[in-house]
Write a protein that holds these residues in place. Structure first.
Motif, PDB file in Angstrom:
ATOM      1  N   PHE A  65       1.978 -13.664  -4.604  1.00  0.00           N
ATOM      2  CA  PHE A  65       2.234 -12.308  -5.103  1.00  0.00           C
ATOM      3  C   PHE A  65       3.739 -12.060  -5.159  1.00  0.00           C
ATOM      4  CE2 PHE A  65       3.030  -7.838  -3.824  1.00  0.00           C
ATOM      5  CZ  PHE A  65       2.544  -7.232  -4.977  1.00  0.00           C
ATOM      6  N   ALA A  66       4.180 -11.373  -6.228  1.00  0.00           N
ATOM      7  CA  ALA A  66       5.613 -11.065  -6.391  1.00  0.00           C
ATOM      8  C   ALA A  66       5.852  -9.588  -6.106  1.00  0.00           C
ATOM      9  CB  ALA A  66       6.066 -11.408  -7.808  1.00  0.00           C
ATOM     10  N   PRO A  67       6.426  -9.261  -4.960  1.00  0.00           N
ATOM     11  CA  PRO A  67       6.640  -7.842  -4.619  1.00  0.00           C
ATOM     12  C   PRO A  67       7.833  -7.229  -5.352  1.00  0.00           C
ATOM     13  CG  PRO A  67       7.409  -9.243  -2.836  1.00  0.00           C
ATOM     14  CD  PRO A  67       6.906 -10.171  -3.908  1.00  0.00           C
ATOM     15  N   GLY A  68       7.753  -5.930  -5.538  1.00  0.00           N
ATOM     16  CA  GLY A  68       8.834  -5.240  -6.264  1.00  0.00           C
ATOM     17  C   GLY A  68       9.547  -4.233  -5.384  1.00  0.00           C
ATOM     18  N   LYS A  69       9.458  -4.426  -4.068  1.00  0.00           N
ATOM     19  CA  LYS A  69      10.042  -3.455  -3.136  1.00  0.00           C
ATOM     20  C   LYS A  69      11.534  -3.255  -3.410  1.00  0.00           C
ATOM     21  CE  LYS A  69      10.362  -2.536   1.795  1.00  0.00           C
ATOM     22  NZ  LYS A  69      10.161  -3.088   3.123  1.00  0.00           N
ATOM     23  N   GLY A  70      11.903  -2.009  -3.642  1.00  0.00           N
ATOM     24  CA  GLY A  70      13.311  -1.680  -3.927  1.00  0.00           C
ATOM     25  C   GLY A  70      13.543  -1.410  -5.408  1.00  0.00           C
ATOM     26  N   GLN A  71      12.611  -1.829  -6.257  1.00  0.00           N
ATOM     27  CA  GLN A  71      12.815  -1.701  -7.708  1.00  0.00           C
ATOM     28  C   GLN A  71      11.924  -0.601  -8.312  1.00  0.00           C
ATOM     29  OE1 GLN A  71      13.498  -6.488  -7.807  1.00  0.00           O
ATOM     30  NE2 GLN A  71      12.927  -5.608  -9.752  1.00  0.00           N
ATOM     31  N   TYR A 256      18.098  -4.038  -6.297  1.00  0.00           N
ATOM     32  CA  TYR A 256      18.055  -5.095  -5.286  1.00  0.00           C
ATOM     33  C   TYR A 256      16.616  -5.402  -4.911  1.00  0.00           C
ATOM     34  CZ  TYR A 256      19.647  -7.913  -1.351  1.00  0.00           C
ATOM     35  OH  TYR A 256      19.912  -8.956  -0.507  1.00  0.00           O
ATOM     36  N   ARG A 257      16.342  -6.679  -4.784  1.00  0.00           N
ATOM     37  CA  ARG A 257      15.002  -7.095  -4.339  1.00  0.00           C
ATOM     38  C   ARG A 257      14.980  -7.079  -2.814  1.00  0.00           C
ATOM     39  NH1 ARG A 257      14.661 -12.983  -4.824  1.00  0.00           N
ATOM     40  NH2 ARG A 257      14.555 -12.971  -2.587  1.00  0.00           N
ATOM     41  N   LEU A 258      14.356  -6.049  -2.248  1.00  0.00           N
ATOM     42  CA  LEU A 258      14.391  -5.902  -0.791  1.00  0.00           C
ATOM     43  C   LEU A 258      13.499  -6.924  -0.088  1.00  0.00           C
ATOM     44  CD1 LEU A 258      14.369  -2.012  -0.274  1.00  0.00           C
ATOM     45  CD2 LEU A 258      16.255  -3.589   0.197  1.00  0.00           C
ATOM     46  N   SER A 259      12.532  -7.432  -0.800  1.00  0.00           N
ATOM     47  CA  SER A 259      11.557  -8.325  -0.178  1.00  0.00           C
ATOM     48  C   SER A 259      11.858  -9.786  -0.542  1.00  0.00           C
ATOM     49  CB  SER A 259      10.180  -7.908  -0.691  1.00  0.00           C
ATOM     50  OG  SER A 259       9.179  -8.407   0.142  1.00  0.00           O
ATOM     51  N   ASP A 260      10.945 -10.674  -0.144  1.00  0.00           N
ATOM     52  CA  ASP A 260      11.073 -12.074  -0.561  1.00  0.00           C
ATOM     53  C   ASP A 260      10.814 -12.173  -2.065  1.00  0.00           C
ATOM     54  OD1 ASP A 260      11.495 -12.919   2.056  1.00  0.00           O
ATOM     55  OD2 ASP A 260       9.348 -13.157   2.441  1.00  0.00           O
ATOM     56  N   HIS A 261      11.197 -13.286  -2.650  1.00  0.00           N
ATOM     57  CA  HIS A 261      10.937 -13.480  -4.081  1.00  0.00           C
ATOM     58  C   HIS A 261       9.434 -13.371  -4.368  1.00  0.00           C
ATOM     59  CE1 HIS A 261      10.982 -15.166  -8.095  1.00  0.00           C
ATOM     60  NE2 HIS A 261      10.125 -16.081  -7.705  1.00  0.00           N
ATOM     61  N   THR A 262       8.668 -14.129  -3.634  1.00  0.00           N
ATOM     62  CA  THR A 262       7.198 -14.011  -3.669  1.00  0.00           C
ATOM     63  C   THR A 262       6.715 -14.268  -2.252  1.00  0.00           C
ATOM     64  OG1 THR A 262       6.800 -16.370  -4.042  1.00  0.00           O
ATOM     65  CG2 THR A 262       6.987 -14.981  -6.019  1.00  0.00           C
ATOM     66  N   THR A 263       5.397 -14.243  -2.107  1.00  0.00           N
ATOM     67  CA  THR A 263       4.811 -14.556  -0.794  1.00  0.00           C
ATOM     68  C   THR A 263       5.006 -16.035  -0.452  1.00  0.00           C
ATOM     69  OG1 THR A 263       2.751 -14.774  -2.006  1.00  0.00           O
ATOM     70  CG2 THR A 263       3.059 -12.725  -0.770  1.00  0.00           C
ATOM     71  N   ALA A 264       5.476 -16.841  -1.422  1.00  0.00           N
ATOM     72  CA  ALA A 264       5.695 -18.272  -1.159  1.00  0.00           C
ATOM     73  C   ALA A 264       7.154 -18.542  -0.791  1.00  0.00           C
ATOM     74  CB  ALA A 264       5.305 -19.079  -2.397  1.00  0.00           C
ATOM     75  N   ASP A 265       7.916 -17.484  -0.571  1.00  0.00           N
ATOM     76  CA  ASP A 265       9.356 -17.623  -0.354  1.00  0.00           C
ATOM     77  C   ASP A 265       9.725 -17.026   1.009  1.00  0.00           C
ATOM     78  OD1 ASP A 265      12.178 -17.804  -1.109  1.00  0.00           O
ATOM     79  OD2 ASP A 265      12.117 -15.636  -1.399  1.00  0.00           O
ATOM     80  N   ASP A 283      17.879   2.752  -0.658  1.00  0.00           N
ATOM     81  CA  ASP A 283      16.460   2.776  -1.037  1.00  0.00           C
ATOM     82  C   ASP A 283      16.148   3.914  -2.023  1.00  0.00           C
ATOM     83  OD1 ASP A 283      13.617   3.397  -0.973  1.00  0.00           O
ATOM     84  OD2 ASP A 283      13.492   2.008   0.715  1.00  0.00           O
ATOM     85  N   PRO A 284      15.540   3.571  -3.170  1.00  0.00           N
ATOM     86  CA  PRO A 284      15.283   4.586  -4.203  1.00  0.00           C
ATOM     87  C   PRO A 284      14.299   5.676  -3.770  1.00  0.00           C
ATOM     88  CG  PRO A 284      14.202   2.496  -4.752  1.00  0.00           C
ATOM     89  CD  PRO A 284      15.085   2.223  -3.591  1.00  0.00           C
TER      90      PRO A 284
END
Ligand SMILES: Cc1ncc(C[n+]2csc(CCOP(=O)(O)OP(=O)(O)O)c2C)c(N)n1
Ligand SMILES: [Mg+2]
Length: 361
Positions: A65-71, A256-265, A283-284
């Protein structure tokens, strides 16, 4: 202009809502209290969706999964500025944009659960499918935009991609063609400063990504991507310009991507935690919350209620997604061709013979 005249270019920067939650009233777009609270609600839904999906992946209930936290501001601000006939071309981190577009969350979860049927947009959701190949969808978006123009439709393509995608040939080919043909395109580069472990400094020697538009012959603007009001205004202005036939616009949403790139990162392996801490302060959602409280648009309790219903909405969607009957194994042979070529047909028959017990359900 005489050929020997020097040409000066400018890249504007737009911020309306600063980190402390103060808005520049002179620049503030016209938004009702309901619209502002809707922005908050959608951003919170996106954040909670992200959080829950990350955990579901850890439990083996969805795939990578690719999170978008921060965007969230970059996606909600831009989608809310769109009109009914406009379309989006997403990359793979646009879950919050999907939510803002009205896509049912269970369909999004179905996709991340590895079921391709979740990548088929429900009727009324004007979006291309999720595009995993970095940058490739930019050319599709430009093609569609050009088609809208040829068909004299009022629609505009809003294409999302990352800073990493700006290094791809597809970006240069697509945006160059969009400029030449004045295709109705708003290109939104979410510069979250990382392309997996590659920092933006290694993508380009240019000071901004927005300035790349100048070489294509259209406007590029750098926007505070963590400021939902600025993203709304920049997208609305861009859409107006594009719809007036004045050519495409490139928006660099500086975020800024606050989280990992994906759950595999594991971003801790290549990012300084101090950098992340600095961006947590920008933080937005936090800054919009400060604005809402300060302007008395809602109380803390009312905002908590919004957060509570967002969580329930995601939980309910997870339940619905997990009740969907899994796709049959022969589905991998379907949906690419309207009429299967002989070799695909042969493989399908062979598959059925070999795995008959799995196919019969
Ligand atoms: C054509 C292609 N090359 C490589 C990859 C592997 N890959 C997946 S995401 C990614 C980085 C993308 O960075 P960016 O465009 O900044 O988007 P972000 O992930 O930051 O949202 C890479 C290299 C891919 N999916 N497609
Ligand atoms: Mg990036």
């Amino acid at each position: 202009m005489p050929e020997t005249t020097a040409v000066k270019f400018e890249v504007k920067y737009l911020q309306i809502l600063d980190e402390t939650g103060k808005a520049d009233e002179k620049l503030m777009p016209k938004l009702s209290k309901e619209q502002i609270l809707r922005m908050y609600e959608l951003m919170v839904e996106g954040r909670i969706f992200d959080d829950i999906l990350f955990k579901l992946q850890r439990e083996g209930r969805v795939l990578t999964f690719a999170p978008g936290k921060g965007q969230e501001a970059a996606q909600v601000g831009s989608v809310l500025a769109m009109e009914k006939d406009d379309w989006i071309a997403p990359a793979f981190r646009e879950n919050t944009a999907f939510i803002a577009l009205g896509m049912p969350m269970d369909v999004i979860i179905q996709y991340w659960g590895g079921d391709e049927r979740g990548n088929k947009m429900p009727d009324g959701i004007n979006s291309l499918p999720v595009a995993i190949p970095v940058g490739g969808h930019i050319t599709h978006a430009v093609g569609m935009a050009w088609a809208f123009k040829l068909q004299k439709k009022k629609s505009t393509m809003v294409c999302f991609f990352g800073d990493g995608a700006s290094s791809k040939g597809d970006f240069y080919e697509g945006l160059n063609m969009a400029g030449v043909f004045k295709a109705p395109l708003v290109a939104i580069c979410q510069n979250n400063q990382w392309a997996i472990s590659v920092p933006v400094k290694q993508q380009t020697a240019a000071e901004t990504l927005a300035q790349k538009a100048i070489a294509f012959g259209f406007e590029g603007i750098k926007v505070d991507g963590n400021d939902v009001f600025a993203m709304y205004k920049a997208t609305k202005d861009a859409l107006e310009k594009v719809k007036a036939g004045k050519g495409p616009v490139l928006i660099e949403a500086y975020t800024y991507r606050l989280s990992d790139h994906t759950t595999a990162d594991d971003a801790k392996k290549y990012r300084d935690p101090k950098e992340v801490e600095k961006w947590v302060l920008k933080d937005p959602i936090v800054r919009l919350k400060k604005y809402v409280i300060e302007k008395k648009l809602a109380s803390e309790a009312e905002l908590q209620k919004i957060e509570g219903s967002a969580r329930k909405k995601v939980d309910d969607a997870v339940k619905r997604a997990e009740q969907i009957q899994p796709a049959g194994p022969t589905d991998i042979f379907e949906y690419t061709y309207s009429k299967k070529p002989w070799h695909v047909q042969e493989e399908l028959e062979d598959f059925k013979r070999t795995y008959s017990e799995k196919v019969d359900r």
